[in-house]
Scaffold this motif. Structure first.
Motif, PDB file in Angstrom:
ATOM      1  N   SER A  67     -44.843 -17.336 -17.040  1.00  0.00           N
ATOM      2  CA  SER A  67     -43.852 -16.228 -16.285  1.00  0.00           C
ATOM      3  C   SER A  67     -43.874 -15.211 -17.291  1.00  0.00           C
ATOM      4  O   SER A  67     -43.917 -15.313 -18.665  1.00  0.00           O
ATOM      5  N   GLU A  68     -43.741 -14.131 -16.578  1.00  0.00           N
ATOM      6  CA  GLU A  68     -43.255 -12.878 -17.267  1.00  0.00           C
ATOM      7  C   GLU A  68     -42.158 -11.997 -16.479  1.00  0.00           C
ATOM      8  O   GLU A  68     -42.006 -12.373 -15.381  1.00  0.00           O
ATOM      9  N   ARG A  69     -41.518 -11.442 -17.330  1.00  0.00           N
ATOM     10  CA  ARG A  69     -40.103 -10.596 -16.866  1.00  0.00           C
ATOM     11  C   ARG A  69     -40.729  -9.286 -16.154  1.00  0.00           C
ATOM     12  O   ARG A  69     -41.611  -8.657 -17.068  1.00  0.00           O
ATOM     13  N   TYR A  70     -40.372  -8.806 -15.140  1.00  0.00           N
ATOM     14  CA  TYR A  70     -40.766  -7.425 -14.760  1.00  0.00           C
ATOM     15  C   TYR A  70     -39.418  -7.073 -14.040  1.00  0.00           C
ATOM     16  O   TYR A  70     -38.711  -7.676 -13.042  1.00  0.00           O
TER      17      TYR A  70
ATOM     18  N   ASP B 175     -35.650  -7.000 -13.387  1.00  0.00           N
ATOM     19  CA  ASP B 175     -34.852  -8.254 -13.080  1.00  0.00           C
ATOM     20  C   ASP B 175     -35.388  -9.469 -12.429  1.00  0.00           C
ATOM     21  O   ASP B 175     -34.603 -10.358 -12.123  1.00  0.00           O
ATOM     22  N   LEU B 176     -36.823  -9.216 -12.523  1.00  0.00           N
ATOM     23  CA  LEU B 176     -37.454 -10.506 -11.788  1.00  0.00           C
ATOM     24  C   LEU B 176     -38.268 -11.495 -12.706  1.00  0.00           C
ATOM     25  O   LEU B 176     -38.769 -10.882 -13.933  1.00  0.00           O
ATOM     26  N   ILE B 177     -38.377 -12.741 -12.539  1.00  0.00           N
ATOM     27  CA  ILE B 177     -39.499 -13.751 -13.199  1.00  0.00           C
ATOM     28  C   ILE B 177     -40.642 -13.870 -12.281  1.00  0.00           C
ATOM     29  O   ILE B 177     -40.518 -14.283 -11.344  1.00  0.00           O
ATOM     30  N   VAL B 178     -41.628 -13.504 -12.737  1.00  0.00           N
ATOM     31  CA  VAL B 178     -42.873 -13.642 -11.970  1.00  0.00           C
ATOM     32  C   VAL B 178     -43.653 -14.862 -12.608  1.00  0.00           C
ATOM     33  O   VAL B 178     -44.085 -14.698 -13.783  1.00  0.00           O
ATOM     34  N   SER B 179     -43.934 -15.728 -11.884  1.00  0.00           N
ATOM     35  CA  SER B 179     -44.692 -17.151 -12.353  1.00  0.00           C
ATOM     36  C   SER B 179     -45.705 -17.783 -11.635  1.00  0.00           C
ATOM     37  O   SER B 179     -46.021 -17.334 -10.331  1.00  0.00           O
ATOM     38  N   CYS B 180     -46.729 -18.122 -12.367  1.00  0.00           N
ATOM     39  CA  CYS B 180     -47.653 -18.787 -11.577  1.00  0.00           C
ATOM     40  C   CYS B 180     -48.281 -19.932 -12.760  1.00  0.00           C
ATOM     41  O   CYS B 180     -48.194 -19.795 -13.883  1.00  0.00           O
ATOM     42  N   GLY B 181     -48.284 -21.284 -11.902  1.00  0.00           N
ATOM     43  CA  GLY B 181     -48.652 -22.440 -12.833  1.00  0.00           C
ATOM     44  C   GLY B 181     -49.997 -23.126 -12.424  1.00  0.00           C
ATOM     45  O   GLY B 181     -50.343 -22.861 -11.494  1.00  0.00           O
ATOM     46  N   VAL B 182     -50.166 -23.966 -13.429  1.00  0.00           N
ATOM     47  CA  VAL B 182     -51.375 -24.919 -13.322  1.00  0.00           C
ATOM     48  C   VAL B 182     -51.072 -26.233 -13.259  1.00  0.00           C
ATOM     49  O   VAL B 182     -50.273 -26.640 -14.184  1.00  0.00           O
ATOM     50  N   TYR B 183     -51.521 -26.993 -12.566  1.00  0.00           N
ATOM     51  CA  TYR B 183     -51.430 -28.433 -12.460  1.00  0.00           C
ATOM     52  C   TYR B 183     -52.446 -29.084 -13.492  1.00  0.00           C
ATOM     53  O   TYR B 183     -53.577 -28.929 -13.596  1.00  0.00           O
ATOM     54  N   LYS B 184     -51.999 -29.872 -14.508  1.00  0.00           N
ATOM     55  CA  LYS B 184     -52.758 -30.554 -15.225  1.00  0.00           C
ATOM     56  C   LYS B 184     -53.247 -32.314 -14.532  1.00  0.00           C
ATOM     57  O   LYS B 184     -52.235 -32.851 -14.125  1.00  0.00           O
ATOM     58  N   GLN B 185     -54.267 -32.629 -14.966  1.00  0.00           N
ATOM     59  CA  GLN B 185     -54.747 -33.910 -14.476  1.00  0.00           C
ATOM     60  C   GLN B 185     -54.493 -34.954 -15.481  1.00  0.00           C
ATOM     61  O   GLN B 185     -54.069 -34.684 -16.683  1.00  0.00           O
TER      62      GLN B 185
END
Length: 151
Positions: free
Chosen positions: A136-139, A141-151
């Motif tokens: 996640s990163e702040r921009y 007043d927003l939190i922009v996120s992207c995640g990865v699933y772990k096996q």
């Protein structure tokens, strides 16, 4: 003949494993997706970006990677993977282990502006609860996120 069959089976198993790995995004791709989203926000504004993030066939969804945008109060503003939570406050959402991912994310963003967190979440592609690492990163007043699933 037995060796040929063993070879075909081994090749099939290997190709299957490679294909499965190719279906999953990695950490570098998640970071790049967040940065791409922030650049898009700067250039095109919130309304257009939110619409495109919400589009499951849009530029902010790639295999099991998708962008999530929340405000600093945990309200979900855009979600490439689960439209059922759009507009909802996620502050009290718990994972299977009792962790509060949004509370942790907001605290991390307030402290350092960006970072990784781990929790468990339903993978929309497999419909299974899996370990997930979210960048996640702040921009503004927003939190922009992207995640990865772990096996």
């Amino acid at each position: 003949m037995k060796n040929l069959i063993k070879g075909i089976i081994s090749a099939s198993v290997l190709l299957g494993a490679l294909a499965q790995g190719a279906e999953r995004g990695n950490e570098a791709e998640a970071v790049a997706m967040v940065q791409k989203t922030i650049a898009h926000l700067k250039q095109n504004g919130r309304e257009k970006t939110f619409i495109e993030v919400n589009d499951p066939k849009g530029p902010f969804v790639d295999r099991d990677l998708y962008v999530v945008i929340n405000d600093m109060n945990a309200k979900n503003l855009a979600h490439g993977g689960n439209h059922r939570i759009l507009g909802k406050n996620l502050m009290d959402l718990k994972d299977i282990d009792g962790k509060y991912p949004m509370r942790e994310r907001i605290a991390m963003i307030k402290a350092s502006g960006k970072g990784w967190q781990d929790y468990k979440f339903v993978n929309q592609a497999t419909q299974q609860i899996e370990k997930k690492s979210m960048y996640s990163e702040r921009y503004e007043d927003l939190i922009v996120s992207c995640g990865v699933y772990k096996q």
